[in-house]
Design a protein around this motif. Structure first.
Motif, mmCIF file in Angstrom:
data_model
loop_
_atom_site.group_PDB
_atom_site.id
_atom_site.type_symbol
_atom_site.label_atom_id
_atom_site.label_comp_id
_atom_site.label_asym_id
_atom_site.label_seq_id
_atom_site.Cartn_x
_atom_site.Cartn_y
_atom_site.Cartn_z
ATOM 1 N N SER A 92 0.931 -1.268 -0.054
ATOM 2 C CA SER A 92 -0.021 0.073 0.136
ATOM 3 C C SER A 92 0.857 1.111 -0.040
ATOM 4 O O SER A 92 0.485 2.154 -0.848
ATOM 5 C CB SER A 92 -1.017 -0.001 1.068
ATOM 6 N N ASN A 93 1.937 1.377 0.718
ATOM 7 C CA ASN A 93 2.868 2.377 0.591
ATOM 8 C C ASN A 93 3.372 2.725 -0.712
ATOM 9 O O ASN A 93 3.595 3.890 -1.296
ATOM 10 C CB ASN A 93 4.106 2.182 1.484
ATOM 11 N N TYR A 94 3.942 1.750 -1.256
ATOM 12 C CA TYR A 94 4.401 2.007 -2.573
ATOM 13 C C TYR A 94 3.299 2.148 -3.716
ATOM 14 O O TYR A 94 3.692 2.971 -4.487
ATOM 15 C CB TYR A 94 5.108 0.472 -3.308
ATOM 16 N N ARG A 95 2.027 1.825 -3.559
ATOM 17 C CA ARG A 95 0.972 2.232 -4.348
ATOM 18 C C ARG A 95 0.895 3.688 -4.235
ATOM 19 O O ARG A 95 0.782 4.524 -5.227
ATOM 20 C CB ARG A 95 -0.349 1.585 -4.064
ATOM 21 N N ILE A 96 0.820 4.172 -2.787
ATOM 22 C CA ILE A 96 0.515 5.670 -2.711
ATOM 23 C C ILE A 96 1.958 6.476 -3.333
ATOM 24 O O ILE A 96 1.706 7.579 -3.877
ATOM 25 C CB ILE A 96 0.590 5.921 -1.223
ATOM 26 N N PHE A 97 3.282 5.943 -2.925
ATOM 27 C CA PHE A 97 4.358 6.613 -3.461
ATOM 28 C C PHE A 97 4.178 6.765 -4.746
ATOM 29 O O PHE A 97 4.554 8.038 -5.509
ATOM 30 C CB PHE A 97 5.811 6.033 -3.007
ATOM 31 N N SER A 98 3.920 5.622 -5.628
ATOM 32 C CA SER A 98 3.912 5.667 -7.103
ATOM 33 C C SER A 98 2.753 6.595 -7.664
ATOM 34 O O SER A 98 3.091 7.323 -8.541
ATOM 35 C CB SER A 98 3.946 4.254 -7.709
ATOM 36 N N GLY A 99 1.810 6.654 -6.954
ATOM 37 C CA GLY A 99 0.488 7.347 -7.575
ATOM 38 C C GLY A 99 0.935 8.867 -7.420
ATOM 39 O O GLY A 99 0.641 9.737 -8.198
ATOM 40 N N GLU A 100 1.640 9.255 -5.993
ATOM 41 C CA GLU A 100 1.854 10.722 -6.104
ATOM 42 C C GLU A 100 2.973 11.186 -6.610
ATOM 43 O O GLU A 100 3.016 12.193 -7.194
ATOM 44 C CB GLU A 100 2.280 10.799 -4.267
ATOM 45 N N GLU A 103 1.313 12.177 -9.997
ATOM 46 C CA GLU A 103 0.658 13.150 -9.974
ATOM 47 C C GLU A 103 1.557 14.354 -10.092
ATOM 48 O O GLU A 103 1.446 15.365 -10.636
ATOM 49 C CB GLU A 103 -0.146 13.117 -8.675
#
Length: 118
Positions: A92-100, A103
């Motif tokens: 989940s952290n990597y999903r957030i980091f990648s998405g941000e 962006e």
């Protein structure tokens, strides 16, 4: 069992915040968890505390030198769990980091950055 976890930013007021006297006052059943910055805890005192049994153990994800040298005492002490500064890693952290990151790049390319360093 008692767990003491450190969640601080390293700065002038937090460098060396936990020293030998603090470690000596901890319960012998206590575990110190540091995933913030190594310099918040006096590392020499921590090695001594662990080696002499002042505290039960430590979980460490941060070190004065990374990667942790092969001959460092933390690698030999049986009451230390040492991670290679990856304690935060999760899907989940990597999903957030990648998405941000995507962006940020898109916003910058469009001329309107959304996360700027101050």
């Amino acid at each position: 069992m008692l767990f003491i976890t450190i969640h601080l930013v390293l700065g002038p007021t937090t460098r060396g915040l936990l020293g030998e006297n603090d470690l000596r006052r901890m319960r012998r059943s206590a575990f110190l968890i540091n995933t913030s910055r190594a310099a918040i805890v006096d590392q020499t005192a921590l090695v001594k505390a662990l080696g002499e049994g002042w505290i039960a153990g430590a979980g460490l994800d941060v070190f004065e030198q990374e990667p942790l040298p092969a001959d460092h005492p933390f690698r030999k002490l049986p009451n230390v769990l040492a991670l290679p500064h990856l304690g935060y890693v999760s899907e989940s952290n990597y999903r957030i980091f990648s998405g941000e990151a995507v962006e940020d790049i898109e916003a910058w390319l469009n001329g309107s950055p959304i996360r700027e360093l101050q």
